[in-house]
Motif scaffolding. Structure first.
Motif, short mmCIF file in Angstrom:
data_model
loop_
_atom_site.label_atom_id
_atom_site.label_comp_id
_atom_site.label_asym_id
_atom_site.label_seq_id
_atom_site.Cartn_x
_atom_site.Cartn_y
_atom_site.Cartn_z
N VAL A 8 -4.48 -26.18 -20.77
CA VAL A 8 -5.12 -25.92 -19.48
C VAL A 8 -5.76 -24.54 -19.47
N GLY A 9 -6.66 -24.34 -18.55
CA GLY A 9 -7.40 -23.08 -18.44
C GLY A 9 -8.88 -23.40 -18.33
N ARG A 10 -9.65 -22.45 -17.86
CA ARG A 10 -11.08 -22.67 -17.63
C ARG A 10 -11.81 -23.20 -18.86
N ARG A 11 -11.49 -22.69 -20.02
CA ARG A 11 -12.24 -23.10 -21.22
C ARG A 11 -11.92 -24.52 -21.67
N GLY A 25 -10.10 -36.51 -4.57
CA GLY A 25 -10.14 -35.05 -4.48
C GLY A 25 -9.75 -34.34 -5.76
N VAL A 26 -10.39 -34.69 -6.87
CA VAL A 26 -10.08 -34.06 -8.15
C VAL A 26 -10.51 -32.59 -8.12
N ILE A 27 -9.56 -31.71 -8.39
CA ILE A 27 -9.82 -30.27 -8.47
C ILE A 27 -10.11 -29.88 -9.92
N ALA A 28 -9.34 -30.46 -10.85
CA ALA A 28 -9.50 -30.12 -12.27
C ALA A 28 -9.06 -31.28 -13.14
N ARG A 29 -9.66 -31.35 -14.35
CA ARG A 29 -9.30 -32.36 -15.36
C ARG A 29 -9.20 -31.67 -16.71
N TYR A 30 -8.20 -32.08 -17.50
CA TYR A 30 -8.00 -31.52 -18.83
C TYR A 30 -7.66 -32.64 -19.81
N ARG A 31 -8.25 -32.61 -20.98
CA ARG A 31 -7.94 -33.60 -22.02
C ARG A 31 -6.52 -33.36 -22.52
N VAL A 52 -4.75 -34.45 -14.54
CA VAL A 52 -5.63 -34.27 -13.38
C VAL A 52 -4.88 -33.55 -12.27
N ILE A 53 -5.60 -32.67 -11.57
CA ILE A 53 -5.07 -31.96 -10.41
C ILE A 53 -5.88 -32.43 -9.22
#
Length: 87
Positions: A8-11, A25-31, A52-53
């Motif tokens: 996780v993290g911006r990058r 309402g997806v705030i963030a997704r990470y593989r 997913v957040i």
């Protein structure tokens, strides 16, 4: 047992458009990867997925964390929420 891993993290963040409908309402997704196994934890294996957040607007209790498992032949989403235990 439920297990998953993701960086996780911006990058590492993926674009918000994905398998989850926008109204969730997806705030963030990470593989990431999720752990699946047969009963008795036999034949355990990692499958691709997404952490997913969600903003929690439509689900009581605030922001929600979920994991989408992309298992061969089917996909499923597991939601996690904080549980308050009585002392």
């Amino acid at each position: 047992m439920v297990a998953f891993r993701a960086k996780v993290g911006r990058r590492y963040q993926l674009p918000h458009k994905g398998i989850i409908p926008e109204e969730f309402g997806v705030i963030a997704r990470y593989r990431g990867q999720g752990r699946l196994a047969e009963p008795g934890f036999r034949n355990a294996r990692w499958v691709d997925g997404e952490l997913v957040i969600l903003d929690g607007k439509y689900i009581k209790g605030g922001p929600i964390v979920g994991f989408v498992y992309w298992a061969p032949g089917y996909h499923f989403l597991v939601f996690f929420n904080r549980l308050m235990l009585h002392e």
